[in-house]
Write a protein that holds these residues in place. Structure first.
Motif, mmCIF file in Angstrom:
data_model
loop_
_atom_site.group_PDB
_atom_site.id
_atom_site.type_symbol
_atom_site.label_atom_id
_atom_site.label_comp_id
_atom_site.label_asym_id
_atom_site.label_seq_id
_atom_site.Cartn_x
_atom_site.Cartn_y
_atom_site.Cartn_z
ATOM 1 N N GLN A 7 0.992 -0.975 0.027
ATOM 2 C CA GLN A 7 -0.170 0.147 0.048
ATOM 3 C C GLN A 7 0.540 1.054 0.075
ATOM 4 O OE1 GLN A 7 -2.634 1.700 3.547
ATOM 5 N NE2 GLN A 7 -4.354 0.734 2.043
ATOM 6 N N TYR A 8 0.713 2.734 -0.743
ATOM 7 C CA TYR A 8 1.197 3.378 -0.489
ATOM 8 C C TYR A 8 0.593 4.369 -0.356
ATOM 9 C CZ TYR A 8 3.496 0.873 -3.918
ATOM 10 O OH TYR A 8 4.152 -0.666 -5.007
ATOM 11 N N THR A 9 1.220 5.669 0.490
ATOM 12 C CA THR A 9 0.144 6.626 0.865
ATOM 13 C C THR A 9 0.563 8.305 -0.363
ATOM 14 O OG1 THR A 9 2.550 7.478 2.470
ATOM 15 C CG2 THR A 9 1.102 6.439 3.224
ATOM 16 N N SER A 10 -0.297 8.946 -0.009
ATOM 17 C CA SER A 10 -0.395 10.294 -0.941
ATOM 18 C C SER A 10 1.093 10.554 -0.862
ATOM 19 C CB SER A 10 -1.783 10.820 -0.528
ATOM 20 O OG SER A 10 -2.898 10.959 -0.210
ATOM 21 N N GLY A 11 1.095 11.139 -2.127
ATOM 22 C CA GLY A 11 2.292 11.632 -2.632
ATOM 23 C C GLY A 11 3.844 10.809 -2.521
ATOM 24 N N GLN A 12 3.426 9.739 -1.994
ATOM 25 C CA GLN A 12 4.893 8.668 -2.361
ATOM 26 C C GLN A 12 4.964 8.131 -3.444
ATOM 27 O OE1 GLN A 12 3.889 5.193 0.300
ATOM 28 N NE2 GLN A 12 6.058 4.397 -0.124
ATOM 29 N N SER A 13 6.081 7.914 -4.031
ATOM 30 C CA SER A 13 6.459 7.320 -5.170
ATOM 31 C C SER A 13 6.657 6.047 -4.854
ATOM 32 C CB SER A 13 7.330 7.309 -5.582
ATOM 33 O OG SER A 13 8.541 7.412 -4.641
ATOM 34 N N GLY A 14 6.106 5.033 -6.504
ATOM 35 C CA GLY A 14 6.115 3.695 -5.996
ATOM 36 C C GLY A 14 6.527 3.132 -7.927
ATOM 37 N N VAL A 58 11.224 -4.939 -14.865
ATOM 38 C CA VAL A 58 11.017 -3.713 -15.003
ATOM 39 C C VAL A 58 10.325 -2.639 -14.433
ATOM 40 C CG1 VAL A 58 10.249 -2.177 -17.354
ATOM 41 C CG2 VAL A 58 11.017 -4.468 -17.895
ATOM 42 N N HIS A 59 10.887 -1.595 -14.178
ATOM 43 C CA HIS A 59 9.865 -0.684 -13.055
ATOM 44 C C HIS A 59 9.100 0.153 -13.750
ATOM 45 C CE1 HIS A 59 12.902 -3.010 -10.512
ATOM 46 N NE2 HIS A 59 11.821 -3.245 -9.787
ATOM 47 N N ILE A 60 7.871 0.081 -13.523
ATOM 48 C CA ILE A 60 7.141 1.454 -14.638
ATOM 49 C C ILE A 60 6.355 2.288 -12.660
ATOM 50 C CG2 ILE A 60 5.249 2.384 -15.455
ATOM 51 C CD1 ILE A 60 7.124 0.422 -17.647
ATOM 52 N N PRO A 61 7.105 3.459 -12.641
ATOM 53 C CA PRO A 61 6.456 4.209 -12.426
ATOM 54 C C PRO A 61 4.791 4.176 -11.927
ATOM 55 C CG PRO A 61 8.136 5.487 -13.375
ATOM 56 C CD PRO A 61 7.711 3.790 -14.081
ATOM 57 N N LEU A 62 3.987 4.450 -10.532
ATOM 58 C CA LEU A 62 2.538 4.353 -9.846
ATOM 59 C C LEU A 62 2.398 5.137 -10.531
ATOM 60 C CD1 LEU A 62 2.713 3.417 -6.436
ATOM 61 C CD2 LEU A 62 2.654 2.514 -8.140
ATOM 62 N N PHE A 63 0.937 5.388 -11.590
ATOM 63 C CA PHE A 63 0.183 6.948 -11.502
ATOM 64 C C PHE A 63 -0.174 7.155 -9.806
ATOM 65 C CE2 PHE A 63 -4.306 8.255 -11.754
ATOM 66 C CZ PHE A 63 -3.858 9.439 -11.782
ATOM 67 N N ALA A 64 0.313 8.345 -9.195
ATOM 68 C CA ALA A 64 0.035 8.646 -7.914
ATOM 69 C C ALA A 64 -1.015 9.977 -8.062
ATOM 70 C CB ALA A 64 1.505 8.831 -7.320
ATOM 71 N N GLU A 65 -2.144 10.010 -7.304
ATOM 72 C CA GLU A 65 -3.019 11.286 -6.728
ATOM 73 C C GLU A 65 -2.680 11.455 -5.254
ATOM 74 O OE1 GLU A 65 -6.399 11.141 -8.516
ATOM 75 O OE2 GLU A 65 -6.813 9.449 -7.866
ATOM 76 N N ASP A 66 -2.796 13.261 -4.842
ATOM 77 C CA ASP A 66 -2.984 13.329 -3.397
ATOM 78 C C ASP A 66 -4.325 12.598 -3.877
ATOM 79 O OD1 ASP A 66 -3.349 14.026 -1.257
ATOM 80 O OD2 ASP A 66 -3.727 16.020 -1.481
ATOM 81 N N THR A 67 -4.844 11.657 -1.850
ATOM 82 C CA THR A 67 -6.085 11.098 -2.415
ATOM 83 C C THR A 67 -6.640 10.609 -0.744
ATOM 84 O OG1 THR A 67 -7.941 9.081 -3.414
ATOM 85 C CG2 THR A 67 -5.562 8.542 -2.616
ATOM 86 N N GLN A 68 -7.517 10.516 -0.134
ATOM 87 C CA GLN A 68 -7.819 9.453 1.533
ATOM 88 C C GLN A 68 -7.677 8.242 1.182
ATOM 89 O OE1 GLN A 68 -11.306 9.925 3.558
ATOM 90 N NE2 GLN A 68 -10.230 11.946 4.553
#
Length: 562
Positions: A7-14, A58-68
């Motif tokens: 699991q990821y937190t808002s603003g975290q890269s992965g 292969v590593h693909i950066p996550l699509f991420a957004e600021d969310t609860q």
């Protein structure tokens, strides 16, 4: 394909991790799509040069957004000369705290030989298990944190505290929380013998105990034991854990305590809320985001504990709760007591117990129905853990290991609840199963060869109907052709697939779209349904045909914004 964290937190890269293996030298194109519920939100394309027989990562950066809290699906397609040759799927979610979606797992093996081996944690990551119970990690039940690296636990196992610390660090690296098992009123015999006034006693004056090893202690707020065990919980969090799994044994419910030379009758259900709140406060003082989970054994005493300060409502399921629909009953009742807390059922599957010698496929057929029933009802399931392990009984080291083929199926179920978690486990969901379908209810009707009803009877399709602002959600669980509906049992076969079923749904609000998704679908694709608007006795209905229903299918009716 899998995310690099549970699991990821808002603003975290992965990253999404993709493993590739080819049989020849080629230049390939990899297209990775990201989806939020039914909508594609991003796409990445890259060219890959492959070598014969060489495995690449292969590593693909996550699509991420600021969310609860939000879940995402990922589809990766490999093209050779513009022809799709391979496809893989996974999911991930972003949340401000693991308690938004507590996918509970377990670790129980802390032998010295485990040092430096984190394959167990890597396997749990692929199921998106984001909070891990460290079961029987401690030196003693009344003295949790070991004083030396190697020790023998109360069950006679040789353990390594160095390995415990390594595993805590490993789960943190994967975005998981580490919960330390701690029994709220268990001491060993010698501890009680030197402090007899700390114990609880029956009407014959004998101390309450379990297998003459664990003795039941007084958990009243003014008891010295309460001070002692809460301090033990604090020390566990200081040692690196993120909270405490507070266990009890479901008995005694009433007991005698000894205070100042006199005896008092104690109702333990009245004591648990204060103990939970005190433990929660103690661990939060040590670490921000820490918390507790309390075990309501056999649902006791959840009516008292539900409002306490804990991260989830956790129920260890025992008879007389034996049928699939009764699992939903536990979840519905818990939700009515506190709609904002997620609900976790600890429902062991003895059909997998290694020494039982049962047929694996028999056990697997039953397991999928149990998992589907808990998830579709809005609960989480403590079942999976280390090394593709699956719990068979309350002593976790007696877990079974899933067959590779079955683990692939179960991963799809966990992918499913991660991607669609905000539709399946949303606190805003209202259950309207008994008022919208079957009997005199005509808001949702089905045309098929078998009954569709909310009762959860065998030889029917179980309809769990929920709604929340913007959505109506139909969870359909196929129980046709089963010999029984006992959740602990295996099943001789999977349910008989249902095809050609027509649904008529009263249009109460303008509809934007209708789609289905199912964890039984190897393609893990959203299927948008065409529908026609037809007359209904009370207005207009959307009429559509369902895809094949195997075990569990979700139908999502998304309303237009007014």
């Amino acid at each position: 394909m899998y995310p690099d964290q549970a699991q990821y937190t808002s603003g975290q890269s992965g990253n999404i991790v993709i493993e590739l293996e080819t049989r020849e030298d080629k230049i390939l194109e990899l297209v990775v799509g990201f989806y939020k519920l039914e909508q594609q939100v991003a796409e990445e394309t890259l060219r890959i040069s492959t070598k014969n027989g060489l495995r690449q990562i292969v590593h693909i950066p996550l699509f991420a957004e600021d969310t609860q809290w939000a879940g995402y699906g990922v589809k990766a397609t490999l093209f050779c000369d513009k022809i799709a040759v391979s496809t893989a799927y996974t999911s991930y979610d972003i949340a401000d705290h693991w308690s938004r979606a507590p996918r509970y797992g377990f670790l129980s093996d802390f032998r010295t030989e485990e040092s430096g081996d984190f394959r167990d944690v890597e396997s749990m990551n692929k199921f998106h298990l984001n909070v891990i119970q460290f079961y029987d990690w401690m030196y003693r039940h009344d003295d949790l944190v070991p004083k030396q690296d190697e020790f023998i636990d109360p069950m006679g196992r040789t353990m390594s505290y160095k390995v415990v610390r390594e595993k805590v660090s490993a789960v943190h690296d994967k975005g998981m929380a580490a919960m330390a098992y701690g029994a709220v009123y268990a001491s060993l015999k010698d501890f009680l013998q030197t402090r007899p006034e700390w114990g609880l006693y029956n009407r014959r004056g004998e101390p309450f105990q379990l297998i003459d090893l664990f003795y039941i202690m007084d958990i009243t707020p003014d008891s010295p034991w309460t001070d002692h065990i809460v301090e033990q919980f604090r020390q566990a969090v200081i040692a690196g854990f993120d909270g405490i799994h507070m266990d009890q044994y479901g008995f005694p419910k009433k007991a005698i305590r000894r205070v100042g030379g006199r005896e008092e009758m104690l109702d333990l259900a009245e004591c648990y809320p204060a103990l939970i709140d005190r433990a929660s406060s103690a661990v939060k003082e040590i670490k921000a985001g820490a918390g507790v989970i309390f075990n309501n054994v056999g649902n006791y005493p959840i009516s008292k504990t539900a409002s306490s300060d804990q991260e989830a409502l956790y129920i260890e399921v025992w008879p007389p709760v034996v049928r699939l629909r009764e699992l939903k009953g536990l979840i519905d009742n818990a939700r009515s007591l506190d709609p904002d807390k997620p609900i976790i059922l600890s429902a062991y599957l003895p059909s997998f117990y290694p020494k039982a010698g049962n047929d694996k496929e028999w056990a697997e057929n039953g397991a999928l129905l149990t998992i589907a029933s808990i998830f579709a009802s809005g609960g989480y399931h403590l079942l999976l853990g280390e090394n593709n392990g699956l719990l068979t009984m309350p002593y976790y080291p007696d877990y079974a290991v899933m067959r590779t083929e079955f683990a692939v199926e179960v991963r799809r179920y966990y992918d499913f609840i991660v991607r669609f978690g905000t539709l399946i486990h949303n606190a805003q969901l209202e259950d309207v199963s008994y008022t919208y379908t079957a009997g005199v209810n005509t808001e949702i009707t089905f045309e098929g060869s078998v009954p569709f009803a909310p009762n959860g009877d065998i030889d029917s399709v179980w309809t769990i109907i929920k709604r929340m602002p913007g959505y109506q959600i139909l969870q359909l669980i196929n129980l046709v052709g089963l010999e029984d509906d006992y959740w602990e049992h295996g099943k001789k076969q999977r349910p008989e697939p249902q095809t050609g079923v027509v649904c008529n749904l009263l249009i109460e609000q303008p509809i934007e779209c209708i789609y289905t998704a199912s964890p039984d679908d190897g393609n893990q694709e959203v299927c948008f349904l065409d529908y026609e608007v037809v007359p209904h006795g009370q207005g207009l209905a959307a009429r559509f045909t369902l895809p094949s229903l195997r075990v569990w299918t979700m139908v999502v009716v998304k309303f237009s914004e007014v």
